[in-house]
Write an enzyme that holds these catalytic residues in place. Sequence first.
Site, PDB file in Angstrom:
ATOM      1  NE  ARG A 236      -3.588  -7.033  11.703  1.00  0.00           N
ATOM      2  CZ  ARG A 236      -2.803  -8.083  11.977  1.00  0.00           C
ATOM      3  NH1 ARG A 236      -2.132  -8.677  11.014  1.00  0.00           N
ATOM      4  NH2 ARG A 236      -2.702  -8.515  13.221  1.00  0.00           N
TER       5      ARG A 236
ATOM      6  CE1 TYR B 106      -1.717  10.763  -6.943  1.00  0.00           C
ATOM      7  CE2 TYR B 106      -0.523   9.172  -5.616  1.00  0.00           C
ATOM      8  CZ  TYR B 106      -1.444  10.197  -5.723  1.00  0.00           C
ATOM      9  OH  TYR B 106      -2.071  10.647  -4.602  1.00  0.00           O
TER      10      TYR B 106
ATOM     11  CG  ASP C  70      -1.625   4.059 -10.930  1.00  0.00           C
ATOM     12  OD1 ASP C  70      -2.847   3.992 -11.184  1.00  0.00           O
ATOM     13  OD2 ASP C  70      -1.163   4.730  -9.995  1.00  0.00           O
TER      14      ASP C  70
ATOM     15  CE  LYS D 132      -7.447   9.780  -6.544  1.00  0.00           C
ATOM     16  NZ  LYS D 132      -6.092   9.510  -7.016  1.00  0.00           N
TER      17      LYS D 132
END
Length: 369
Positions: free
Chosen positions: A47, A98, A169, A194
Amino acid sequence: MSERPAQRIETVAVSAGRPEGPGAPLNAPVAFTSTYRSGGTGYSYGRVGNPTWSAFEDALGALEGGHALAFGSGIAAIAAVIETLPVGAAVVVPRSAYTGTRLLLADLQTRGRVEMRAVDITDTAATVAALDGADLLWAESPTNPLLEIADLGALMSAARERGIVSVVDNTFATPVLQRPLDLGADIVVHSVTKYLGGHSDLLLGAAVTRDETLRDLLHQRRTLHGAIPGAMESWLALRGLRTLALRVDRAQANAGVLATRLQEHAGVGRVHYPGLRDHPGHDLAVRQMSGPGAMLSFELSDAPVADEFSARLRLIVDATSLGGVETTIDRRNRWPGDEHVPAGLLRLSVGIEHVEDIWTDLAQALAGS
Ligand SMILES: *Cc1c(COP(=O)(O)O)cnc(C)c1O
């Protein structure tokens, strides 16, 4: 971050994040492991770190010019950034940010965690005015789905002067077209899902910064919250990054042709594409980006007309998400949180197919309307 300042972005995309030394594999292997043998340096538990994440992070860090951290999704990276803020912090955020970012901030505001200050990010003076007493400036450019352009340089320096952390972003532009850290941003976030991944086959996110304190804070968030990427997704995303510049170049060239033809078509209303001269952000885009990108949107008269148009498409896929090799179309107004978008607006994520095949599909669907 790898030290390859002299190389162009196309070269960095291909060469960064590779194992080095005699006998090393050319590509970072997929490390499917939850833990590591004790006594080594670097990795302890799955992790906290993974060599496949590291390879992807080295490559993306080199592309954006900072230290990258991979997250399980774009929104996980965004949430980690927001989590670094103290309770009650004020966040200046574009009204057109977004959808997921807006929904997350609105949810946190409802629960008293943060204060959300929604602005028109293309209005530099209004955005700067909203920075008074704020803790974080969130910026997006181009925005989704109207492809508005914000003056990132002016906004980032206004934030810096006031000691406010700024975030961009950069999902729509990618580092091939825009490098926000060079424009003064403290953090860049990505939905790797994306363009960076580029093949619509994974979800992944990333945050990139030059500031070691911020990097450590974000790494701590990732470890504490467990918003970690999978090894396979990281490997696939790195494989996708290798062709990022080629994909963006081709998709952008296609988008330029399609935007012009759509604009000239009698059946189409407004076309939103920063590459068009009459786009309000055109001059700014020319200054701060190396190209207008491959996202565009156009307006049909209303929702039923737009839906019937989409149903007639044979090549272009009606699906949300964007940035894949295939062209997709999405009537954004159908989604919760995007009610402000014109009902007949269709967002096109232009892919790398032959432009004439994409146009043939659009033209036949328009002819039927
Ligand atoms: C998709 C998207 C996100 C969210 O990323 P996920 O990988 O879906 O979590 C964030 N910002 C922008 C601009 C996006 O398009």
